[in-house]
Design a protein around this motif. Structure first.
Motif, PDB file in Angstrom:
ATOM      1  N   GLN A 268      -0.687  -2.540   9.767  1.00  0.00           N
ATOM      2  CA  GLN A 268       0.342  -3.504   9.689  1.00  0.00           C
ATOM      3  C   GLN A 268       0.127  -4.776   9.701  1.00  0.00           C
ATOM      4  O   GLN A 268      -0.700  -5.236  10.543  1.00  0.00           O
ATOM      5  N   ARG A 305      -1.230   3.167  14.579  1.00  0.00           N
ATOM      6  CA  ARG A 305      -0.970   2.062  13.707  1.00  0.00           C
ATOM      7  C   ARG A 305      -1.908   0.921  14.664  1.00  0.00           C
ATOM      8  O   ARG A 305      -2.104   0.751  15.859  1.00  0.00           O
ATOM      9  N   THR A 307      -2.014  -3.201  14.475  1.00  0.00           N
ATOM     10  CA  THR A 307      -1.146  -4.599  13.919  1.00  0.00           C
ATOM     11  C   THR A 307      -2.351  -5.634  13.916  1.00  0.00           C
ATOM     12  O   THR A 307      -3.249  -5.852  14.722  1.00  0.00           O
ATOM     13  N   ARG A 309      -2.645  -9.861  12.820  1.00  0.00           N
ATOM     14  CA  ARG A 309      -1.757 -10.739  12.758  1.00  0.00           C
ATOM     15  C   ARG A 309      -2.870 -11.914  12.758  1.00  0.00           C
ATOM     16  O   ARG A 309      -3.967 -12.129  13.507  1.00  0.00           O
TER      17      ARG A 309
END
Length: 378
Positions: A268, A305, A307, A309
């Motif tokens: 993600q 998952r 993530t 950023r």
């Protein structure tokens, strides 16, 4: 539920194993103890444990070992009740093939010897006419199934490694293509500025001198040429500025290409709009850090998952990576995480690696911004 059962049964190894189990079950009709509850309990335990391995692929090793122990006990119990012959030892062929998919050869050989010794003792105690021959026959089948399982596993692992290498190449190629594009844009900008801009400036100076002459001062053509030369010089400066304004390297495409062949965990990705990385070395560092984090989560964290950023402030570019797995016990940095920390330090950044509030691994890295590494869009 029906879809899950169909998917489980259609696995390359599961379908022949289920057919073999059915054949053994049918052969038990000719056994003297065909109605024994313990016999059919052992058959059911074997089948359940065999199919349950798919649900425990990513779990701890002791769960798999427990399933294998129950499966072995079930198969040997069936052999004990059908010790006069028949197809019961075929269950051990399935078991050995399964063990070959999990354990290294040395462990597998030791387990196979122990299992076949137990089979021999069962046949001997039951008064089988040829316990050695029966044991050797089924040991041959076991060896054949183990070799097939071993080579199938090796091929699968080679395919996965090749997919990861290919994804690595695609991600690197994406960064190189962006870097080459920006270098070509910069070269064209310099050529326009140095060649066309220089000659247009010389032309305007000559037109100015010409316009100062009394014979040409009021000529409309000279004034128009001066105006057009000035406008053209302004247009070229605008084109040069546009060519120099880069959008940065396409990190999103490179990172998604890197994560594409990994079925789990999924990536993600969140990249802030004001992030533009223009330095290939920094982009390569970000790529490798995310790659190591994905590999670590896939191997150790049982994460679904990850993530990622990427954002920035006035002085630094920030990278945060967090998975939804579970870190059991104290966090121990192995070679992968140590190498990740070293790579970040080599790029002039700093890294904090810790367990997140939800129990997953979290990596916070920051890199100082310079004029050549990351810029804010105009």
């Amino acid at each position: 539920m029906t879809s899950l059962l169909r998917q489980t049964l259609l696995q390359p190894m599961n379908l022949p194993a289920v057919l073999t189990w059915l054949a053994v079950a049918l052969s038990l009709r000719f056994n003297e103890d065909k109605g024994s509850p313990l016999l059919w309990t052992a058959m059911v335990v074997f089948a359940i444990c065999f199919l349950a391995h798919d649900a425990f692929k990513a779990r701890k090793a002791h769960w798999r070992a427990l399933l294998f122990a129950l499966e072995t006990a079930g198969a040997l119990t069936v052999c004990l009740f059908a010790s006069r012959g028949g197809a019961a030892p075929a269950l051990l062929v399935i078991l050995i093939a399964q063990l070959a998919m999990v354990y290294p050869p040395r462990v597998l050989i030791a387990l196979a010897i122990a299992i076949n010794l137990a089979l021999y003792l069962i046949l001997l105690k039951a008064g089988s006419p040829a316990p050695v021959v029966i044991t050797l026959i089924f040991a041959g089948f076991q060896s054949f199934s183990a070799l097939i399982a071993h080579y199938a596993l090796s091929a699968e692992q080679a395919r996965d490694r090749l997919a990861l290498v290919n994804a690595d190449l695609l991600a690197t190629r994406a960064l190189l293509a962006d870097s080459a594009r920006d270098a070509e844009r910069l070269r064209m900008a310099r050529e326009l500025h140095d060649v066309a801009g220089h000659k247009l400036t010389a032309m305007m100076l000559n037109l100015r001198v010409l316009a100062a002459e009394d014979d040409f001062a009021q000529r409309r053509e000279v004034l128009l040429a001066q105006q057009l030369a000035g406008e053209l010089l302004g247009d070229i400066r605008g084109v040069v500025q546009a060519l120099r304004d880069t959008r940065g390297l396409d990190l999103a495409t490179a990172l998604r290409a890197l994560a594409a062949p990994i079925p789990k965990p999924t990536l993600q990705l969140e990249i802030a709009d004001d992030v533009q990385v223009t330095d290939p070395a920094l982009a390569e560092t970000l790529l490798r850090v995310v790659q190591e984090a994905l590999t670590n989560s896939a191997r150790h964290a049982e994460a679904e998952r990850v993530t990622v950023r990427i954002d920035r402030d006035a002085s630094a570019l920030h990278l945060r990576i967090e998975d939804d797995g579970r870190v059991r016990g104290a966090l121990c940095e192995g070679n992968g995480l140590s190498g990740l920390r070293e790579r970040i330090a080599e790029a002039g950044g700093r890294a904090d690696i810790e367990v997140g509030p939800r129990g997953g691994l979290r990596i916070d890295a920051s890199f100082p911004l310079t004029a050549r590494t990351a810029t804010s869009p105009a």
